[in-house]
Design an enzyme around this catalytic site. Structure first.
Site, PDB file in Angstrom:
ATOM      1  N   LEU A  54     -46.941  33.475  21.110  1.00 34.52           N
ATOM      2  CA  LEU A  54     -46.298  34.744  21.446  1.00 34.52           C
ATOM      3  C   LEU A  54     -46.904  35.909  20.673  1.00 34.52           C
ATOM      4  O   LEU A  54     -47.121  36.987  21.227  1.00 34.52           O
ATOM      5  CB  LEU A  54     -44.801  34.654  21.186  1.00 34.52           C
ATOM      6  N   ALA A  55     -47.188  35.701  19.388  1.00 26.62           N
ATOM      7  CA  ALA A  55     -47.761  36.787  18.590  1.00 26.62           C
ATOM      8  C   ALA A  55     -49.200  37.065  19.005  1.00 26.62           C
ATOM      9  O   ALA A  55     -49.570  38.201  19.311  1.00 26.62           O
ATOM     10  CB  ALA A  55     -47.679  36.441  17.100  1.00 26.62           C
ATOM     11  N   GLY A  56     -50.037  36.021  19.025  1.00 26.78           N
ATOM     12  CA  GLY A  56     -51.451  36.220  19.327  1.00 26.78           C
ATOM     13  C   GLY A  56     -51.708  36.623  20.761  1.00 26.78           C
ATOM     14  O   GLY A  56     -52.555  37.492  21.036  1.00 26.78           O
ATOM     15  N   SER A 295     -32.167  22.381  20.957  1.00 27.60           N
ATOM     16  CA  SER A 295     -31.908  23.788  20.677  1.00 27.60           C
ATOM     17  C   SER A 295     -30.629  24.012  19.880  1.00 27.60           C
ATOM     18  O   SER A 295     -29.598  23.391  20.131  1.00 27.60           O
ATOM     19  CB  SER A 295     -31.816  24.573  21.985  1.00 27.60           C
ATOM     20  N   ARG A 341     -28.903  27.724   9.757  1.00 26.20           N
ATOM     21  CA  ARG A 341     -29.542  26.415   9.815  1.00 26.20           C
ATOM     22  C   ARG A 341     -29.606  25.710   8.472  1.00 26.20           C
ATOM     23  O   ARG A 341     -29.425  24.495   8.394  1.00 26.20           O
ATOM     24  CB  ARG A 341     -30.952  26.564  10.386  1.00 26.20           C
TER      25      ARG A 341
END
EC number: 1.3.5.1
Length: 648
Positions: A54-56, A295, A341
């Site tokens: 997603l970032a790259g 999830s 978490r």
């Protein structure tokens, strides 16, 4: 702390955030004050982007759209196989569509608190601001977010918050978001603005006169080792959770790019901050190579419990309500099953340590949907979580609609990474680090659904706005293979490859990886102690010594050779593991995912030491045999005041 473990260097600071204006104005002020690059000059500038998650992917697409000449590298056969595709539960954004009290400030507050006050306020506030733009961007790309009956985008809640701010696409949010970024990237490739290098792995960083100017990479199909040059380098290569061998990360996920950059001078920040995800399918056998994430969104409607009595191995459907301990609801009445978490993971470990765990070896707790199915009806539960339930059934052979799921914590995400300033630039000028590869936004614990938020924020909005400040000084001097720095980096990679192939020992790289991972899980996992960390620091150098004298790498370098790939990655994991243990040992406090047994409240919660450890630990690489150098960046809290973190 003994001097042989590390030495202390000069303190560092992030000077890029404009602190002379209120925090809500700093991001817009930074963009205004930053220098720009005009369109004609952009066409003359080259940027290397390593990684297409997603970032790259979003960064390469956006920079290509802006007119830069981008070269994109990924080791998979397609950008769509980046590990971002596996993210399930959702992406946070402070849209307040539910009108339940959410706001940019609340997302900012929740993230700083969730990170146990070990993240930068400036970065986190920017992330919260940008979050509202990400959803609009993705909807415009056609990302099929879940919608309510009237057509509006739906939201659900996630751990660590009391509002519903998480946008989702069933349990496939990462996949759908990645496809959006992938389409944008492919458009730029087709337009000729992005040059692609598939099945290619970065093995070193080329630094010329103190600036990042390129990379050395190996074609994983042909084995060719080559150099590539640019005016700036962007690393978007993800986290290092696979140092533990068993994790929720894809098997190919590795730390080589950021670790090799670290050895070239990039500071590595907070390496001990590891996130343990509370809802994973428990380990099945000794030769399992990966763990499967369920999830965290399941904790919206699923209730976590164990039997009240030790050794109660009855079928869970036969255990009556008054003999069940819904321990998260009991201990944390305000947040219940939606605690962050790190807290949910630690409490699962505690009840299993008490002998009340379920399943093989007692290493599991129940995640039960009976009440939700009765309240909402099975069709509604299927609509929200159906693909997750199907995945669980296929892996375990059990039907979660009729039998409670069994879950147990597992390594998932790393909050540590290469140190960056407000502009996302590392300590090496010209090298920028985005997404999970940097340390900047999550402190000691990441809230669920914030990884996708950070990756897209960095790639679509932050990096394209801040990299211009650096590139405004360019274009820089052209360099090629004849430059001494390039020749040295290329030769170093070739030498290491040859060394790995000529050791010809008796152990496989995977066997070393498995041994290292178990050591790290046992001694630097959910709970750390001085005694355990010192044991690890005694053993890791022995593993490294044996690796470099007894590893067996079959095949050759000039062809497809996955054993050679793994050997190089394991060599880096061994060195990184040692730094993680040094960092965990030096930080004599508990915070977020870093839980020191010696530092806890009477109730067993993490006990921070703000007087001595309210800083980013940024580590500088030193030549082999020399201890690493610790640089401290002081953390100051002006808008979210330091307090004992409580979810009760």
């Amino acid at each position: 702390m003994p001097l042989e473990l590390f030495t202390t260097g000069e303190p560092i600071a992030d000077t890029k955030a404009p602190t002379d204006v209120p925090i809500g104005e700093r991001w817009s002020e930074r963009r205004f004050r930053g220098r720009l690059v005009n369109p004609a000059n952009r066409r003359k500038m080259t940027i290397i982007v390593v990684g297409t998650g997603l970032a790259g992917g979003s960064a390469a697409a956006t920079l290509g759209e802006a007119g830069y000449k981008v070269t994109s590298f990924w080791y998979q056969d397609s950008p769509r196989r980046a590990h971002s595709v596996a993210a399930q539960g959702g992406i946070n954004a402070a849209k307040n569509y539910r009108n339940d009290g959410d706001s940019v400030h609340r997302l900012f507050y929740d993230t700083v608190k969730g990170g146990d006050f070990r993240s930068r306020e400036n970065n986190v506030h920017r992330l919260a601001e940008v979050s509202v733009n990400i959803i609009d961007q993705c909807v415009a790309q056609g990302v099929p977010f879940a919608r309510e009956y009237g057509g509006l985008l739906d939201n659900r809640s996630f751990g660590g918050t009391q509002v519903s701010r998480t946008f989702y696409a069933r349990g496939q949010t990462g996949q759908q978001l990645l496809y959006g970024a992938y389409q944008a990237l492919e458009r730029q490739i087709a337009a000729g603005n992005v040059e692609q290098h598939a099945r290619t792995e970065m093995l070193d960083l080329i630094v010329v006169d103190g600036r990042a100017r390129g990379i050395v990479a190996r074609d994983l199909v042909t084995g060719e080792i080559s150099t590539h040059f640019a005016d700036a380098v962007v690393l978007a290569t993800g986290g290092y959770g696979n140092v533990f061998y068993l994790s929720t990360n894809a098997m190919g996920s590795n730390a080589t790019a950021i670790w090799r950059a670290h050895k070239r001078g990039a500071y590595f920040a907070n390496p001990c901050y590891t996130q343990i995800h509370p809802t994973c399918i428990p380990v099945k056998g000794d030769y399992q190579s990966k763990l499967t994430l369920m999830s965290e969104s399941l904790r919206n409607d699923g209730r976590v419990w164990v039997p009240k009595e030790r050794g109660d191995d009855r079928d869970p459907r036969e255990i009556p309500e008054d003999e069940r301990d819904y321990y998260l609801e009991r201990i944390y009445p305000s947040f219940g099953n939606l605690v962050p978490r790190d807290i949910a993971s630690r409490q699962a470990k505690n009840v299993c340590d008490e002998g009340r765990g379920v399943g093989p070896g007692g290493l599991g707790v129940y995640l039960d949907f009976a009440e939700a199915i009765e309240r909402l009806g099975r069709p509604a539960v299927e609509a929200k979580y159906g693909n997750l339930f199907d995945m669980y059934a296929q892996i375990t052979g059990e039907d979660p609609y009729t039998v409670p799921m069994r879950i147990y914590p597992a390594v998932h995400y790393t909050m540590g990474g290469l140190w960056v300033d407000y502009d996302l630039q590392s300590s090496i000028p010209g090298m920028f680090v985005i997404g999970e590869a940097n340390f900047s936004d999550h402190g000691a614990n990441r809230l669920g659904a914030s990884a996708l938020m950070q990756g897209l924020a960095d790639g679509y909005f932050v990096l394209p706005a801040t990299i211009t400040e650096y590139l405004a000084d360019g274009p820089f001097e052209k360099i090629d293979d004849a430059h001494p720095a390039a020749a040295e980096a290329l030769q170093g990679v070739q030498d290491q490859v040859q060394k790995l192939l000529t050791i010809n020992g008796t152990r496989t790289p995977a066997s070393f990886h498995r041994e290292l991972g178990k050591l790290m899980w046992d001694l630097c996992g959910m709970e750390r102690s001085e005694e355990g960390l010192r044991k690890a620091l005694d053993r890791i150098p022995e593993i490294r010594q044996e690796f470099w004298t007894n590893v067996k790498v079959s095949g050759d370098w000039h062809s497809f050779n996955q054993t050679l790939e793994l050997a190089g990655r394991v060599a880096d994991f061994i060195e990184l593991a040692e730094l993680m243990c040094v960092d965990a040992l030096h930080r004599r406090e508990s915070c977020g995912g870093h839980f020191r047994a010696e530092s806890q409240t009477p109730e067993g919660e993490a006990l921070r030491d703000d007087d001595n450890f309210a800083y980013v630990a940024a580590w500088e690489w030193t030549p082999e045999g020399q201890p690493p150098v610790l640089h401290q960046e002081a953390l100051e809290y002006e808008y979210v005041h330091l307090a004992q973190r409580s979810y009760k």
